[in-house]
Design a protein around this motif. Structure first.
Motif, PDB file in Angstrom:
ATOM      1  N   GLU A 176       5.494 -50.290 -26.442  1.00  0.00           N
ATOM      2  CA  GLU A 176       6.082 -51.633 -26.646  1.00  0.00           C
ATOM      3  C   GLU A 176       6.352 -51.987 -25.110  1.00  0.00           C
ATOM      4  O   GLU A 176       7.307 -51.348 -24.270  1.00  0.00           O
ATOM      5  N   ALA A 177       6.108 -53.223 -24.920  1.00  0.00           N
ATOM      6  CA  ALA A 177       6.497 -53.726 -23.511  1.00  0.00           C
ATOM      7  C   ALA A 177       8.120 -53.896 -23.324  1.00  0.00           C
ATOM      8  O   ALA A 177       8.789 -54.248 -24.259  1.00  0.00           O
ATOM      9  N   ALA A 178       8.564 -53.574 -22.118  1.00  0.00           N
ATOM     10  CA  ALA A 178      10.115 -53.748 -22.088  1.00  0.00           C
ATOM     11  C   ALA A 178      10.400 -55.149 -20.992  1.00  0.00           C
ATOM     12  O   ALA A 178       9.707 -55.128 -19.769  1.00  0.00           O
ATOM     13  N   VAL A 179      11.086 -55.922 -21.247  1.00  0.00           N
ATOM     14  CA  VAL A 179      11.432 -56.982 -20.393  1.00  0.00           C
ATOM     15  C   VAL A 179      13.060 -56.937 -20.399  1.00  0.00           C
ATOM     16  O   VAL A 179      13.586 -56.958 -21.294  1.00  0.00           O
ATOM     17  N   THR A 180      13.481 -57.155 -19.080  1.00  0.00           N
ATOM     18  CA  THR A 180      14.850 -57.103 -18.979  1.00  0.00           C
ATOM     19  C   THR A 180      15.268 -58.256 -18.089  1.00  0.00           C
ATOM     20  O   THR A 180      14.564 -58.827 -17.361  1.00  0.00           O
ATOM     21  N   GLN A 181      16.526 -58.837 -18.307  1.00  0.00           N
ATOM     22  CA  GLN A 181      17.026 -59.948 -17.599  1.00  0.00           C
ATOM     23  C   GLN A 181      18.283 -59.602 -17.025  1.00  0.00           C
ATOM     24  O   GLN A 181      19.189 -59.234 -17.787  1.00  0.00           O
ATOM     25  N   SER A 182      18.511 -60.365 -16.135  1.00  0.00           N
ATOM     26  CA  SER A 182      20.025 -60.454 -15.503  1.00  0.00           C
ATOM     27  C   SER A 182      20.319 -61.695 -14.809  1.00  0.00           C
ATOM     28  O   SER A 182      19.437 -62.409 -14.038  1.00  0.00           O
ATOM     29  N   PRO A 183      21.773 -61.874 -14.924  1.00  0.00           N
ATOM     30  CA  PRO A 183      22.556 -61.344 -15.543  1.00  0.00           C
ATOM     31  C   PRO A 183      22.331 -61.822 -17.258  1.00  0.00           C
ATOM     32  O   PRO A 183      21.363 -62.584 -17.550  1.00  0.00           O
ATOM     33  N   ARG A 184      23.321 -61.164 -17.916  1.00  0.00           N
ATOM     34  CA  ARG A 184      23.173 -61.600 -19.415  1.00  0.00           C
ATOM     35  C   ARG A 184      23.841 -62.921 -19.561  1.00  0.00           C
ATOM     36  O   ARG A 184      23.677 -63.768 -20.619  1.00  0.00           O
ATOM     37  N   ASN A 185      25.059 -63.021 -18.830  1.00  0.00           N
ATOM     38  CA  ASN A 185      25.824 -64.408 -19.212  1.00  0.00           C
ATOM     39  C   ASN A 185      26.275 -65.000 -17.524  1.00  0.00           C
ATOM     40  O   ASN A 185      26.262 -63.767 -16.692  1.00  0.00           O
ATOM     41  N   LYS A 186      26.294 -66.203 -17.337  1.00  0.00           N
ATOM     42  CA  LYS A 186      26.409 -66.791 -16.345  1.00  0.00           C
ATOM     43  C   LYS A 186      27.214 -68.073 -16.547  1.00  0.00           C
ATOM     44  O   LYS A 186      26.846 -68.902 -17.372  1.00  0.00           O
TER      45      LYS A 186
END
Lengths: 113, 111
Positions: free
Chosen positions: A1-11
């Motif tokens: 399964e594709a892995a997608v990460t994001q940053s930051p989680r809160n701003k």
């Protein structure tokens, strides 16, 4: 399964501030997307890209820039943030052929004061 | 039903009940994809139905597609509390690499 990460989680930022949201996918997908999600509006496409150096305009691009630096990395830039850009932002990726199932990251919650 | 700028629809049911959500779309599509978004998470595909299919089943899920009326439905049988989520339909308008999402249906299943 594709892995997608994001940053930051809160701003949290102030009106007029400069914000960069980052997204990385590790499955060598061609297409990457930035959406915003607001109550009652579902997911609205801001910008998308089909490869490094490419950028396509989505349905709600005003006030946003984006840049795809590599196959893996896609950035969303808010150079003069406004309160109307307070939202939940999702990055997604897809192979980009035929039935384009999109794989979403966990989201970034942005508050512009 | 959901589409475009319509307000988010909301349904509340008891565990064990069956539920059906509807979606109308405005343009041609090659597929209708149904996504589920649980609280604090990104959406994830749960079932996909192609334009040449009228019905698709996957476990407790059943999707239908009527291209003549440009509508699709998602049914969940024997709901569980863990089915609590927002459900979106998405279509492609025949454009490779781009989906348009409906406004979603918020489903609350009480144990």
């Amino acid at each position: 399964e594709a892995a997608v990460t994001q940053s930051p989680r809160n701003k949290v930022t102030v009106t007029g501030g400069n914000v960069t949201l980052s997204c990385r996918q590790t499955n060598s997908h061609n297409y990457m997307y930035w959406y915003r999600q607001d109550t009652g509006h579902g997911l609205r496409l801001i910008h998308y890209s089909y490869g490094a150096g490419n950028l396509q305009i989505g349905d709600v691009p005003d006030g946003y820039k984006a840049t795809r630096t590599t196959q893996e990395d896609f950035f969303l830039l808010l150079e003069l943030a406004s309160p109307s850009q307070t939202s939940l932002y999702f990055c997604a990726s897809s192979v980009g052929t035929g039935e384009d199932t999109q794989y979403f990251g966990p989201g970034t919650r942005l508050l512009v004061l | 039903s959901q589409w475009g700028e319509e307000n988010l629809q909301a349904l509340s049911i008891q565990e064990g009940e069956d539920v059906t959500m509807n979606c109308s779309y405005k343009t041609y599509t090659t597929v209708v994809q149904w996504y589920r978004q649980k609280s604090g998470k990104g959406p994830a595909l749960i079932i996909l139905i192609r334009s040449n299919e009228r019905e698709k089943r996957s476990g407790r899920l059943r999707a239908t597609l009527d291209t003549s009326s440009q509508s699709s439905s998602l049914s969940i049988t024997g709901t569980l509390a863990t089915d609590t989520a927002v459900y979106f339909c998405a279509t492609d308008a025949g454009v490779v690499g781009q989906l348009t999402f409906g406004s979603g249906t918020r489903l609350q299943v009480y144990a």
